[in-house]
Design an enzyme around this catalytic site. Structure first.
Site, mmCIF file in Angstrom:
data_model
loop_
_atom_site.group_PDB
_atom_site.id
_atom_site.type_symbol
_atom_site.label_atom_id
_atom_site.label_comp_id
_atom_site.label_asym_id
_atom_site.label_seq_id
_atom_site.Cartn_x
_atom_site.Cartn_y
_atom_site.Cartn_z
ATOM 1 N N ASP A 6 19.120 -37.248 -48.723
ATOM 2 C CA ASP A 6 20.321 -36.503 -48.344
ATOM 3 C C ASP A 6 21.556 -37.420 -48.197
ATOM 4 O O ASP A 6 21.581 -38.297 -47.327
ATOM 5 C CB ASP A 6 20.063 -35.756 -47.011
ATOM 6 C CG ASP A 6 20.898 -34.512 -46.867
ATOM 7 O OD1 ASP A 6 21.615 -34.171 -47.805
ATOM 8 O OD2 ASP A 6 20.834 -33.871 -45.794
ATOM 9 N N LYS A 48 34.925 -27.794 -46.902
ATOM 10 C CA LYS A 48 34.008 -27.573 -45.785
ATOM 11 C C LYS A 48 34.674 -27.897 -44.451
ATOM 12 O O LYS A 48 35.396 -28.875 -44.334
ATOM 13 C CB LYS A 48 32.793 -28.474 -45.990
ATOM 14 C CG LYS A 48 31.742 -28.360 -44.930
ATOM 15 C CD LYS A 48 30.527 -29.126 -45.367
ATOM 16 C CE LYS A 48 29.825 -29.741 -44.200
ATOM 17 N NZ LYS A 48 28.744 -30.601 -44.658
HETATM 18 P P1 NAI Z 1 25.715 -27.070 -55.935
HETATM 19 O O1 NAI Z 1 24.980 -25.879 -55.484
HETATM 20 O O2 NAI Z 1 27.127 -26.921 -56.349
HETATM 21 O O3 NAI Z 1 24.958 -27.772 -57.128
HETATM 22 C C1 NAI Z 1 23.578 -27.760 -57.258
HETATM 23 C C2 NAI Z 1 23.245 -27.488 -58.714
HETATM 24 O O4 NAI Z 1 21.842 -27.591 -58.861
HETATM 25 C C3 NAI Z 1 23.631 -26.107 -59.179
HETATM 26 O O5 NAI Z 1 24.421 -26.180 -60.349
HETATM 27 C C4 NAI Z 1 22.291 -25.416 -59.480
HETATM 28 O O6 NAI Z 1 22.382 -24.535 -60.559
HETATM 29 C C5 NAI Z 1 21.429 -26.619 -59.779
HETATM 30 N N1 NAI Z 1 19.987 -26.452 -59.610
HETATM 31 C C6 NAI Z 1 19.284 -25.804 -58.655
HETATM 32 N N2 NAI Z 1 17.970 -25.951 -58.846
HETATM 33 C C7 NAI Z 1 17.821 -26.746 -59.924
HETATM 34 C C8 NAI Z 1 16.716 -27.290 -60.596
HETATM 35 N N3 NAI Z 1 15.485 -26.993 -60.222
HETATM 36 N N4 NAI Z 1 16.937 -28.074 -61.664
HETATM 37 C C9 NAI Z 1 18.196 -28.358 -62.080
HETATM 38 N N5 NAI Z 1 19.292 -27.869 -61.478
HETATM 39 C C10 NAI Z 1 19.105 -27.081 -60.418
HETATM 40 O O7 NAI Z 1 25.580 -28.125 -54.735
HETATM 41 P P2 NAI Z 1 26.386 -29.487 -54.479
HETATM 42 O O8 NAI Z 1 27.496 -29.201 -53.559
HETATM 43 O O9 NAI Z 1 26.647 -30.144 -55.756
HETATM 44 O O10 NAI Z 1 25.288 -30.286 -53.644
HETATM 45 C C11 NAI Z 1 24.100 -30.697 -54.286
HETATM 46 C C12 NAI Z 1 23.078 -31.153 -53.272
HETATM 47 O O11 NAI Z 1 23.583 -32.270 -52.572
HETATM 48 C C13 NAI Z 1 22.708 -30.101 -52.236
HETATM 49 O O12 NAI Z 1 21.344 -30.149 -51.967
HETATM 50 C C14 NAI Z 1 23.462 -30.555 -51.026
HETATM 51 O O13 NAI Z 1 22.841 -30.148 -49.816
HETATM 52 C C15 NAI Z 1 23.384 -32.067 -51.199
HETATM 53 N N6 NAI Z 1 24.430 -32.726 -50.437
HETATM 54 C C16 NAI Z 1 25.752 -32.511 -50.732
HETATM 55 C C17 NAI Z 1 26.722 -33.148 -49.991
HETATM 56 C C18 NAI Z 1 28.173 -32.992 -50.278
HETATM 57 O O14 NAI Z 1 28.969 -33.551 -49.555
HETATM 58 N N7 NAI Z 1 28.566 -32.309 -51.318
HETATM 59 C C19 NAI Z 1 26.368 -34.022 -48.866
HETATM 60 C C20 NAI Z 1 24.955 -34.167 -48.658
HETATM 61 C C21 NAI Z 1 24.052 -33.566 -49.452
#
Ligand code: NAI
Length: 505
Positions: free
Chosen positions: A298, A390
């Site tokens: 994370d 956020k």
């Molecule tokens: P997001 O939801 O915009 O992007 C995630 C992407 O993963 C989506 O495009 C979705 O279609 C894809 N996806 C889901 N399951 C999949 C799979 N099995 N295989 C391939 N692609 C898949 O989320 P975001 O904002 O980009 O965050 C991504 C991750 O990073 C989340 O788990 C979030 O909790 C974690 N995170 C984000 C932080 C931030 O500041 N943005 C901070 C800490 C962690």
């Protein structure tokens, strides 16, 4: 920078630095401590040749994936854009390696700082070749506009570069992420045979490496937060059992664990940017056998970074935090996914554990286990209108002198992915850099670092450590650890902040 010293040797390929590590061994004698300072000799050997690096992101079409890819392209092609605030130049603000500095010494009485990335040779982020998977088929230009993170004008200027980039179909196990993600899952590898899925991902990696003529590839999970898998030693406990469980398509094998296994089996390091328990013991054994690293869990971006600073400050000042109440509301797809309880539980766990070791270190403030159990509450609400901007609101209540109370109310607003993207870049650059370091203790054979790369803990909310090594969450200690290691490898002196050379010449 060049180090001139009898303790470093350099040729065309390697820099070897000899380092006497000073530590203190403590023995307990009744209620007394006996401190015995000791010195251990280490040699650090850094391969100074920079490889051609490829990175494959799982969740490439998400907010982080598109922001990272677009942000690096903006820097690479020096793309400027306009907003109501004027014309903007690309930069790497928020990146430890690209935008922070390290003190390398003193010139007369002036301290000299240089960029982190210039102490030892590191991959230039603009040279990374990106690829990856997403369950959504949108090309990266459309995915970036869906994400609503980057300014509109920059989105338009990046479109010609990004529309050519289309994520590979991915593995989708709906049971592991929120049901509300189903409507974007139009790019999915068919079937439910997990071994076949693993083999397809392995082939994707091998093809990517070959077709781009890469020296190495790193995989990073930045897809949705999954629920925790129900960990079972018979299913996940060893490499062999894990492979058997994949062969039998066991329901408690998550998509992220399949990607981690594929990475290891293709000789690639794997980084988990989400909180779930992807890196099960069987994955660690596979990584160990393959001689690659795993790191997680994370990304530590805004709220948690601040928390591990503020709590460290309070505890270091002899002030006793008694409660931390953290509210978040966010309207991006991450927030939508976290609105399902099982996925929220994964996030809650990693957000909650981040101050434990800081409190435990101070037994004056927390003499009993019960007192260590402070009120630490995490609330996350999905509010679509907020988008990626956020909001995090934290209240810290601490006990001060003579039973008084000190309360901090902290309000943090920012585009989440504009913090995460440079941090992801650092994880990749540092992971690659660590692959080029070997060490030898007391003239033993050179070896690589432990498989679980806890050196990267500065960038992780719930840092995973090798077994038997306690986790450090304090942000300043985590940063000092990284900075000092880089300095030691370069043959520089570690700064103990006594500044005797300035005070007494
Ligand atoms: P997001 O939801 O915009 O992007 C995630 C992407 O993963 C989506 O495009 C979705 O279609 C894809 N996806 C889901 N399951 C999949 C799979 N099995 N295989 C391939 N692609 C898949 O989320 P975001 O904002 O980009 O965050 C991504 C991750 O990073 C989340 O788990 C979030 O909790 C974690 N995170 C984000 C932080 C931030 O500041 N943005 C901070 C800490 C962690």
């Amino acid at each position: 920078m060049k180090v001139q010293s009898t303790t470093t040797q350099q040729d065309d390929h390697f820099l070897i630095s000899d380092y006497d590590y000073k530590s203190t061994n403590i023995e307990k004698n009744g209620d007394k401590y006996i401190a015995k300072p000791q010195i251990t000799n280490f040699k650090f050997k850094t391969d100074t040749r920079i490889p051609k690096l490829g990175v494959m992101l799982v969740g490439w079409g998400g907010n982080n994936g598109t922001t990272l890819t677009g942000g690096i392209l903006a820097n690479k092609f020096n793309i400027t854009w306009n907003s109501k605030r004027g014309t903007h130049q690309p930069n790497f603000y928020g990146s430890l390696t690209q935008s922070s500095v390290i003190k390398i010494g003193t010139c007369n009485t002036e301290e000299v700082f240089i960029p982190f990335k210039d102490v030892l040779p590191m991959v230039n982020p603009c040279d990374i070749v990106f690829g990856g998977w997403d369950i959504s088929s949108l090309n990266l230009a459309d995915a970036m506009s869906r994400a609503q993170v980057v300014e509109y004008d920059l989105q338009q200027k990046l479109r010609p570069y990004l529309e050519k980039l289309v994520p590979l179909p991915s593995i989708y196990y709906p049971d592991f992420i929120a049901a509300n993600q189903g409507d974007r899952a139009d790019n999915v590898i068919p079937g439910d045979n997990k071994l076949e899925h693993l083999n397809i991902i392995r082939k994707n990696i091998a093809d990517f490496k070959q077709s781009n003529n890469l020296d190495k590839v790193i995989l990073l999970w930045t897809a949705n937060t999954e629920r925790f898998c129900v960990e079972d030693p018979n299913v996940h406990g060893t490499a062999e059992r894990l492979m058997q469980s994949i062969e039998s398509s066991h329901p408690e094998i998550s998509a992220s664990t399949i990607f981690a296994c594929a990475a290891c089996l293709e000789g690639c390091s794997f980084i988990n940017g989400s909180p779930q328990n992807t890196i099960v013991p069987g994955v660690i054994e596979l990584a160990e056998k393959a001689g690659v690293f795993v790191a997680g869990d994370d990304f530590k971006t805004g709220q948690t970074k601040f928390k591990t600073c503020l709590v460290e400050y309070l505890v270091g000042a002899g002030i006793k935090p008694k409660a931390i109440i953290s509210y978040n509301h966010l309207g991006n797809n991450d927030g939508k996914n976290l609105s399902q309880e099982s996925c929220f539980k994964s996030k809650e766990r990693s957000k909650k554990t981040c101050v434990d070791d800081i409190l435990e270190s101070n037994r004056v403030l927390y003499p009993t286990e019960e007192e260590l159990n402070i009120d630490h509450t995490i609330v996350i609400k999905y509010c679509p209108e907020t988008g990626d901007s956020k909001k995090a609101m934290d209240e810290y209540i601490a006990e001060i002198f003579l039973g008084g109370r000190q309360t901090f109310a902290v309000y943090n607003v920012c585009e989440d992915s504009l913090l995460a993207a440079p941090l992801i870049m650092d994880l990749l650059l540092l992971c690659e850099f660590f692959e080029r370091i070997q060490f030898s203790k007391d003239a033993s054979e050179y070896q690589r670092f432990d498989t679980v790369l806890s050196w990267l803990s500065y960038l992780m909310k719930a840092p995973k450590s090798e077994s038997g090594i306690t986790t450090i969450n304090s942000l300043s200690r985590q940063r000092a650890m990284l900075e000092n290691l880089v300095k030691v490898c370069a043959g520089l002196t570690i700064d103990d902040n006594l500044r005797l050379e300035v005070r007494y010449g």
